[in-house]
Structure formats: C-alpha cells, structure tokens
Write a protein that holds these residues in place. Structure first.
Motif, PDB file in Angstrom:
ATOM      1  N   SER A  11       0.835  -1.213   0.000  1.00 25.33           N
ATOM      2  CA  SER A  11       0.000   0.000   0.000  1.00 25.33           C
ATOM      3  C   SER A  11       0.860   1.249   0.000  1.00 25.33           C
ATOM      4  O   SER A  11       0.575   2.228  -0.714  1.00 25.33           O
ATOM      5  CB  SER A  11      -0.920   0.013   1.223  1.00 25.33           C
ATOM      6  OG  SER A  11      -1.900  -0.984   1.130  1.00 25.33           O
ATOM      7  N   GLU A  12       1.905   1.238   0.795  1.00 20.84           N
ATOM      8  CA  GLU A  12       2.805   2.391   0.849  1.00 20.84           C
ATOM      9  C   GLU A  12       3.458   2.632  -0.517  1.00 20.84           C
ATOM     10  O   GLU A  12       3.609   3.774  -0.962  1.00 20.84           O
ATOM     11  CB  GLU A  12       3.867   2.152   1.919  1.00 20.84           C
ATOM     12  CG  GLU A  12       4.704   3.376   2.236  1.00 20.84           C
ATOM     13  CD  GLU A  12       5.621   3.144   3.419  1.00 20.84           C
ATOM     14  OE1 GLU A  12       6.785   3.590   3.356  1.00 20.84           O
ATOM     15  OE2 GLU A  12       5.174   2.501   4.399  1.00 20.84           O
ATOM     16  N   THR A  28       2.245   1.636  -3.565  1.00 20.61           N
ATOM     17  CA  THR A  28       1.273   2.077  -4.580  1.00 20.61           C
ATOM     18  C   THR A  28       0.879   3.529  -4.366  1.00 20.61           C
ATOM     19  O   THR A  28       0.670   4.274  -5.328  1.00 20.61           O
ATOM     20  CB  THR A  28       0.013   1.188  -4.566  1.00 20.61           C
ATOM     21  OG1 THR A  28      -0.588   1.225  -3.261  1.00 20.61           O
ATOM     22  CG2 THR A  28       0.344  -0.242  -4.943  1.00 20.61           C
ATOM     23  N   GLN A  29       0.778   3.949  -3.127  1.00 18.87           N
ATOM     24  CA  GLN A  29       0.447   5.353  -2.869  1.00 18.87           C
ATOM     25  C   GLN A  29       1.603   6.269  -3.273  1.00 18.87           C
ATOM     26  O   GLN A  29       1.385   7.353  -3.820  1.00 18.87           O
ATOM     27  CB  GLN A  29       0.102   5.534  -1.394  1.00 18.87           C
ATOM     28  CG  GLN A  29      -1.233   4.890  -1.014  1.00 18.87           C
ATOM     29  CD  GLN A  29      -1.586   5.064   0.448  1.00 18.87           C
ATOM     30  OE1 GLN A  29      -2.030   6.141   0.853  1.00 18.87           O
ATOM     31  NE2 GLN A  29      -1.385   4.022   1.238  1.00 18.87           N
ATOM     32  N   GLY A  36       1.463   6.861  -6.887  1.00 17.25           N
ATOM     33  CA  GLY A  36       0.253   7.517  -7.362  1.00 17.25           C
ATOM     34  C   GLY A  36      -0.766   6.565  -7.951  1.00 17.25           C
ATOM     35  O   GLY A  36      -1.614   6.975  -8.761  1.00 17.25           O
ATOM     36  N   GLY A  62      -2.897   4.684  -6.045  1.00 18.60           N
ATOM     37  CA  GLY A  62      -4.016   4.473  -5.134  1.00 18.60           C
ATOM     38  C   GLY A  62      -3.584   3.656  -3.930  1.00 18.60           C
ATOM     39  O   GLY A  62      -2.408   3.297  -3.760  1.00 18.60           O
ATOM     40  N   ASP A  63      -4.556   3.348  -3.090  1.00 20.61           N
ATOM     41  CA  ASP A  63      -4.295   2.634  -1.840  1.00 20.61           C
ATOM     42  C   ASP A  63      -4.584   1.149  -2.033  1.00 20.61           C
ATOM     43  O   ASP A  63      -5.733   0.726  -2.076  1.00 20.61           O
ATOM     44  CB  ASP A  63      -5.155   3.203  -0.716  1.00 20.61           C
ATOM     45  CG  ASP A  63      -4.825   2.595   0.645  1.00 20.61           C
ATOM     46  OD1 ASP A  63      -4.021   1.639   0.695  1.00 20.61           O
ATOM     47  OD2 ASP A  63      -5.384   3.075   1.651  1.00 20.61           O
ATOM     48  N   TYR A  64      -3.555   0.355  -2.134  1.00 23.04           N
ATOM     49  CA  TYR A  64      -3.674  -1.086  -2.352  1.00 23.04           C
ATOM     50  C   TYR A  64      -4.580  -1.741  -1.297  1.00 23.04           C
ATOM     51  O   TYR A  64      -5.351  -2.660  -1.612  1.00 23.04           O
ATOM     52  CB  TYR A  64      -2.269  -1.706  -2.323  1.00 23.04           C
ATOM     53  CG  TYR A  64      -2.210  -3.217  -2.335  1.00 23.04           C
ATOM     54  CD1 TYR A  64      -2.192  -3.927  -3.535  1.00 23.04           C
ATOM     55  CD2 TYR A  64      -2.133  -3.945  -1.149  1.00 23.04           C
ATOM     56  CE1 TYR A  64      -2.114  -5.310  -3.552  1.00 23.04           C
ATOM     57  CE2 TYR A  64      -2.059  -5.327  -1.143  1.00 23.04           C
ATOM     58  CZ  TYR A  64      -2.049  -6.013  -2.354  1.00 23.04           C
ATOM     59  OH  TYR A  64      -1.969  -7.391  -2.357  1.00 23.04           O
TER      60      TYR A  64
END
Length: 878
Positions: A406-407, A409-410, A413, A415-417
């Motif tokens: 998640s960190e 992918t954010q 840019g 999104g939040d995995y």
C-alpha cells in the motif's frame, strides 16, 4: 494401584537423597526437614487425608518470602531430577531391547507388514530413501530452563548410564556417586531463572546447541540403524545421500509479532549457522585425517592428492583449509559486510566432493570396512545438514506485506492497495511480477515498518539458496497474500525460486484454504513461477484459540482433504506444513499417532512439522532419545504414505460436523459470551505475570486487546499452570454429551475403534485430562478470584469433571489412563512435588499483586521458579 518401574523408582530416590544432602549443607537441617514435611503433607493430602492437608497448609503459611524461594527451588529441582530419571529410563529400555510402545513402533515390524501387504522390497527401500521429513525447530517461551542447567542435567543422565554398568567396583560406584553429588550441587547453586529476556540470537544459539550436542551424533546413528534394518528385513541398503529427516529452524527468522527479529538478526543467525557448520565439519575432518593414514588409493584420489605418500590426508587437508577459511569468514562477517573469499565453501557439492572421493577410493582399494566407519557418518551428516546446518524459514504476518505494498502504490500515485478488491490486487501483482523493470525508484524512502519488510526480503535475496527454507505468511487469507510476498522478494533482487507459504490459522481461513490454493494454481503467472511442490501450512494454535480444539481439528482435517484434492486436480505435488505446539491445545501429542491420523493422501512421502519449546529437549536433547524420535518419524511417515488410513464413513463425517458445530458454539459461548470471562481468566491464572517474566524473546501479545490479541502460547501456558487445561477440552464436553444423549454412543465407539483421527483425539484428551486437576484449579480461585467471578470458575470445573466422565464412558475405563499404568504412575509420583508448587504459586500471585514488586524481588523470583517447576512437572506445557 499403579506400579512404577523399580529401577526408575530407585534412581528418583537416590537423586532425591543427593539433592537433600545438598540442601541440608546449604540451608541447614531445619529447612530440609520443613521441605520434607511439605512433601509428605502434599502426598498425604493427595491421598485424601484431611490431616495431611492441614500440615501442608500450615507449613506453607509459615514461610517468609526468602524461604518461599528456597522451597520453590527445592521442588523445582526434584521435578527436574525426576524428568532426568524418566528420560534415562527410556534410554535404558531401548538398550535392553524392551518392546517399543505403539508410538515408537520398530521399523522392521513395519517393513514386514508392508511386505505382507504386497509392497516389493526394492520399492520399499526406494520410498524410504526418498522420504522428505523436515523438523522445524522453533524457540518458544515454554522452554523455561536455562541452557547452562540443561547441560548439567545431561551430565547427570550420563552418570546414571555409567552407574548402570554391572561390573563396577565399589570404588567406581563411590566415584560415580560423588560425581552425581557434585553435579546436583552445581545445579542447585546455579540460578535457574533468567533475569533478562533471551534475544532471538540467544534462542538460535540454543537451537544450534541441540544440534551440536545431540543431533550431530544422532543423525548418523539413526541412519545406520535404518540401513541395518533394511539389510536385515529386505536385503537392501540405504543410499549414502539419503536424508529422510532434515532440520530447519524458525529461530531468528520468525518475525511474526516479534519486533526483536529484524533483518540484521536474521543475517547474523545465518552467519552463525555457517560458522557452526564449518566448525562441526572441521572436527569431523580432523578425526578423519587422523584415521585415514593408508596409502592404497584410486587414480582419481591420487590425482587430487599430488605426490603425497598419504593421499587421503592430503585431500582432507585441502578440505580442512577451506573449512577454516569459511569459518573465519563467517566470524568476520558478523561484524562487517565482508565479501566471501574464493576459498569459502558456498555449495554443498564443494563439501561433498572430496569426502565422496575418499569414500570411493577406499571402496575401490578393498578398504570398504574403513569407508563404512566415520567417513560414512560424515557423508550422512553432509546429506542431512549440508553446508548451512539448518534451513532458516522466514515468517511475517500478512498485513505487514499489505501495508508495504500500500505504501508503495500510494507513493507511485496508483491508489491505496489496502482498499482494492481482491481481483484488482491479483491483477496488479501478477502484472508487476511479469514486468522486468523494478517497481521501486531509487529515491523511494520507506517508513520504518516497510523498510524492515524490504530489508528482510533483501537478506533473503542475498543468502545462498541452501541456507533458507520457506517464507511463511501468518494469518494468510487470500491469494494476493502470497503474490504480494513474491513481488516484494522480486523487488529485493531475488532471482531464484523460493517457496512462499500461506499459513491458514483461523477457522474461517481453514475453511477457505482449498479455494485459495485452487485460485492460485489457476493463475498462469503463479503456476509458471511455482518451483516444485506447493507448500501450505496448517495452523493449530490460533485455530484452536479461535474456535476450540474440537472445531479446529475437524477444520484442519477437512482443509487438508480439500488441499490434497486441489493439488491433485492441478497435477501439483503438495507439502503440508503442520504448525503444532507441545500441548493438545496447540495440536501436540504423540507424533507417531498424529501422523497416522492425517487424512489419506496428505502424507505422500513428505511431512513438515514444527518442534516447539521444551519438546525439543525432551525428544532430541540426548542422542539416544533423538535416535528414537527420528526413527519414529521415518516409520510413521513411511506407513502413512504406503498404508494410509481409510477415509471416514459418511455417517462419521455427519456426526463430526454436528460435534464441531456444537463444540465451537460451546467454546465461544464461554470465551466470548461470558461477560466476566476475561476478568476471571486474568485473576485465576498467571497470564499477566507471564507477560512480565523473561521467558522468551517474543511479546505475549501481537497487539493491544483482550483474549483475541493473546498469542496462543501464553493462552495455553496460563491455563496449564493452574491445571484447568481449559483450551484443550472446552467444547468437547458439551458436544460429546449431546451425542451420547442423542443415541450416537455406538457410532462414537466405532469411530474410536476404526478411525485413527478420532481415536487419536480422544487419546490426547485422555492424556490432558489426566494432568488436569479441578481441586488445584479451585485453590487458585479461592486465593485469587473476586467473589463475583467465582461462580464462573465453579462452572468451568464442573465442565471439566463432565469432560472426564465422558472420556471414561467412551474408553470403557473406570479411571483415566487405566490402559497406560506407567504414565499414570509417573504422574502420580509428580503430584507430591507439584501440589506444593501450585499452592506456593497461588500464594505468590496474591503477594505479587498486592506488592507490585520488582522483577528481582524474592516474591517475583519465587513466582518464576514455580512457573519453571510446574512446567517441568507437566512436561508438554505450551
């Protein structure tokens, strides 16, 4: 009613007398008399004497804080000496050739039965040689004994063996008694408790010590026995490179909920393993160089040796030098990131080749008798331990990987995995796994948690393939959990395949396990990267804590059945990894029976299992016991592979479904449904105190919260200390009572007689119920529990008594363990030492909670001694 072996009784008596002499010398005759009065009072009270109970209570009440410490230490040591005597008695029976028990079935008998069943001799030998059994040593806080004391206990066992010779002179017997007295005095004057928590590296060193002091000798010995058994039974030999059992480890690799296990720690443990392996092989090669002084040799060996008149020594000298360089590099690399010199051994083939060359030369030169000696033992060690000693598994909790992705992918840019659907997660992960470019830019700066995950993956990428086992994902619940780890490993630079293993732990996850693996194996990208078998880990501890042992064991059984079928449909081999603990509440019990009770097809020549806590010492701590344990695993896995149990009848499945449904409802109705349960648990048991004590490197909890946040080990350990043993049986009593009331008695009897799975569960329940004691649990309640919670305690003790009666009904006995009088007798002997420890512990808990003393206070020290003593007395505690 139950008789104890006379030889065992005599050893217990003599060791106890020697301990008494040490106590008299240190503390005086008055203290020894007081301790003996407490023991006799406990024994009398256990036999029903009101006067004995009064004497016991009065003697304990008179103790001040310092005296409590000494009394607790005395009974702790008595129990450890009883353990040593029992352990040695097992060895003595093996030496005397007494008939093995069911769980220690002799391999020759199994081979004979398999031949009678139609298996060809050559096929049997081939199947045995290619067995893949891996015992994964884990460090858990149930091993409360310090390493220095364990070494002294082993030395006492050696003296018992020496004294057992029937040709000793009176002078030799006297010297033996003196040595025993010195060892017992040394143990008494050694602090039996840790004052600081062991680090993960300390735990790893403890595991290496088990290998160095026991398994290093046991492995070639058990393989020699198997080789001889094959020759005698079917005329076949065991190949030199056969390694039916290998050793792996979680010590230094298991970071699930343990912030003390870092990438730096894992790297250090890997280097320590290489150092230890090189050191052990150096000892072997030094011995071989001294032995192999002959000059007759093959052309191949002479070509390698040059002009030396002692060609074997010349070749071994070359290997010895490389081992020394390897050992020195591993030591230096612990302190700095030093590249390995060219002479460092980096592959098992480099270690094996010169040894095999010597072996082949001796055989070709007519010196086979010499070749079959120490050189064969060393070759078998190489096959089993390899250059890296143990294969280290890595384990981390699934959400740590999800948070890392998640960190990432954010940052990119995207999104939040963590908020994506499972389908979107799989699509993203598969695409990135196929993409040759890196996912992370060089300027990415991770948060500390994500940085640690990535650092661990980098250690895995840089380690030699033979040094690592599997990457286990705890609390796995979806295919993306596996794919996420594969992507993180790829980003760290891992070029080779590594088994990424989902661990299904909760009841829901076990139900979903088959569907999850089916989805994974249906993904082309995943299937292409799958190197070898699909490994899946089955969790016993957390599933039992979640749903109770009845529902959990049936869910584990059905999950394995589905996994076998899924892998068969996809034409993929399956390895099932069993995460068992030492107790019934965590999947423990006799390993032989447990293996033979697995679903048909689930043990197909492969078996992976954790060996945890104090059970490592009891099963593998002495070479002769380790030989017996290793043989047992080989026999059980061979039998489960070639003669698996029949699948359960439909009526049995239907009844098990009903039992499981009622069992989980009853279990959760107490653990989750009783509003005062958590308060009662924390008052009636030493759960909170265990969290403060320096028993292991892991925190007692994964996170803040109630029962659900507790690790399975302290959950089990706390109930064991009070002898209620609640997690092992809660839920069974309601379900079995209802089944009997509904007229299913004959079906239950048939299940126990004909279905190994059900029989094993009932046998394990009988064992734990024999160790349970409602009267002891009541003592804790009377001293520690607030009045408003005592009704719940009484209710639970009534449930325990109902459970005991149900098991007696199913087994047709009038007393628990009636069919195992030796085990029952051993437990009876221990009660006179355990009862005072329980009474002391309840009193110490009360004092500790009133005083809130420091860890080094007499009360806290005595409390930890009682924990250690009760653990020693009950053996499989967590």
């Amino acid at each position: 009613m139950f008789e104890i072996d006379a030889h065992l009784r005599e050893n217990v008596r003599q060791l106890g007398e020697l301990l008494g002499e040490v106590i008299r010398s240190h503390l005086g005759a008055d203290m020894l008399a007081r301790i003996e009065r407490i023991r006799l009072g406990a024994k009398s009270a256990r036999q029903g004497s009101d006067e004995g109970a009064k004497v016991l209570q009065q003697a304990l009440a008179e103790l001040d804080d310092e005296q409590v410490v000494q009394v607790a230490r005395a009974f702790n040591q008595f129990l450890n000496l009883a353990n040593i005597s029992e352990q040695y008695q097992r060895i003595r029976r093996l030496r005397d050739g007494e008939e093995a028990r069911f769980e220690d079935r002799v391999l020759s008998e199994l081979l004979a039965r398999l031949q009678q069943a139609g298996h060809e001799s050559s096929a049997l030998a081939q199947q045995l040689a290619k067995l893949e059994i891996e015992l994964v040593l884990t460090a858990h806080p149930t091993e409360v004994s310090r390493r220095t004391l364990i070494q002294k206990y082993d030395a006492i066992s050696e003296q018992l063996a020496w004294r057992d010779h029937n040709d000793l002179t009176p002078a030799e017997l006297s010297r033996c008694r003196d040595r025993l007295a010195r060892l017992i005095a040394s143990a008494w004057h050694t602090d039996e408790i840790r004052h600081e928590r062991p680090t993960p590296v300390d735990e790893a060193k403890w595991g290496f010590a088990v290998i160095e002091n026991s398994l290093w000798q046991a492995v070639p010995n058990y393989l020699r026995k198997i080789d001889q058994t094959l020759q005698d039974s079917i005329g076949e030999r065991l190949p030199l490179d056969a390694a039916p059992v290998r050793i792996a480890s979680w010590m230094g690799g298991d970071r699930d909920g343990n912030p003390n296990v870092t990438a730096t720690v894992t790297r250090e443990v890997l280097l320590l393993a290489r150092w230890m392996a090189a050191d052990l092989y150096l000892r072997d090669v030094d011995g071989l160089a001294a032995e192999l002084s002959m000059h007759a040799a093959s052309k191949a060996l002479l070509a390698q040796a040059g002009d030396s008149r002692e060609p074997y020594r010349a070749v071994l000298k070359q290997l010895r030098e490389r081992l020394r360089v390897t050992r020195q590099w591993a030591q230096d690399a612990l302190h700095a990131d030093i590249p390995a010199p060219a002479q460092v051994l980096s592959d098992n083939a480099e270690l094996l080749a010169p040894l095999q060359l010597c072996y082949d030369s001796l055989k070709a030169s007519g010196l086979g008798l010499i070749a079959d000696g120490h050189l064969t033992d060393t070759l078998r060690r190489v096959a089993t331990f390899g250059l890296f000693l143990v294969r280290l598994d890595l384990r981390q909790e699934s959400t740590r990987h999800s948070q890392a992705v998640s960190e990432i992918t954010q940052f990119l840019g995207l999104g939040d995995y963590s908020q994506w659907t499972e389908a979107k997660r799989q699509s993203f992960l598969l695409k990135e796994l196929e993409n040759p470019r890196p996912l992370l830019p060089g300027h990415f700066r991770a948060t500390p948690d994500t940085a640690e995950v990535l650092a661990t993956c980098k250690v895995a990428a840089e380690a030699p393939a033979g040094a690592l086992g599997s990457y286990v994902i705890s609390m796995a619940g979806a295919p993306s959990d596996v794919l996420a780890v594969q992507l993180l490993l790829k980003e760290a630079g891992l070029q080779r395949p590594m088994r990424v293993v989902p661990l299904f732990e909760t009841l829901d996850d076990l139900e979903f396990a088959g569907k999850c693996i089916n989805t994974l194996l249906g993904l082309d990208g995943y299937r292409r990267r799958l190197a070898g078998p699909q490994e899946v880990m089955i969790g016993y501890s957390d599933s039992s804590k979640d749903a109770g042992t009845l529902a959990a064991t049936w869910a584990q059984y059905r999950a394995q059945e589905r996994l076998v079928q899924v892998c068969r449909n996809h034409e993929v081999e399956l390895i099932l990894f069993h995460g068992r603990g030492g107790t019934v509440g965590r999947g423990g019990g006799p390993a032989h029976a447990a293996i033979l009770s697995q679903p048909p097809g689930s043990v197909a020549g492969r078996f992976r299992v954790t060996e945890q806590g104090e059970m490592i010492r009891f099963k593998f701590g002495l070479p002769e016991l380790a030989v017996q344990s290793l043989e047992m695993y080989v026999a059980a896995v061979l039998e489960a592979t070639l003669a698996p149990p029949k699948p359960p009848k439909p009526a049995w499945r239907k009844l098990m479904d009903q039992l499981a449904e009622q069992g989980v409802e009853a279990y959760r109705g107490v653990v989750r449904g009783e509003p005062t349960f958590v308060d009662y648990f924390r008052q009636a048991t030493p759960e909170q105190e265990l969290g403060r004590l320096p028993l292991g490197s892991r925190p007692a909890k994964r996170r803040a919260g109630g029962i659900e946040s507790l690790r399975a080990i302290p959950w089990i350990f706390a109930w064991t200390q009070t002898r209620l043993m609640l997690p092992s049986w809660l839920g069974w009593e309601v379900a079995l009572e209802q089944a009997l009331a509904d007229g299913h008695g004959k079906t239950l009897q048939a299940m126990r007689a004909q279905w190994p799975f059900f029989r094993t569960r009932i046998d394990m329940l009988e064992m734990v119920l024999a160790k349970a004691d409602a009267s002891i649990a009541r003592l804790y309640d009377e001293r520690l529990v607030a009045d408003e919670h005592k009704a719940l305690g009484e209710s639970l003790r009534q449930r325990l008594q109902r459970m005991q009666q149900v098991v007696l009904t199913l087994t047709g006995q009038t007393e628990l363990l009636q069919a195992s009088p030796d085990i029952r007798a051993a437990l009876t002997v221990r009660d006179s030492y355990l009862d005072p420890l329980h009474l002391l512990q309840a009193e110490l808990l009360a004092r500790s909670r009133q005083q809130q003393g420091a860890l080094d206070s007499p009360v806290e020290r005595a409390l930890l001694v009682t924990v250690a003593g009760i653990a020693a007395g009950l053996r499989n505690t967590g």
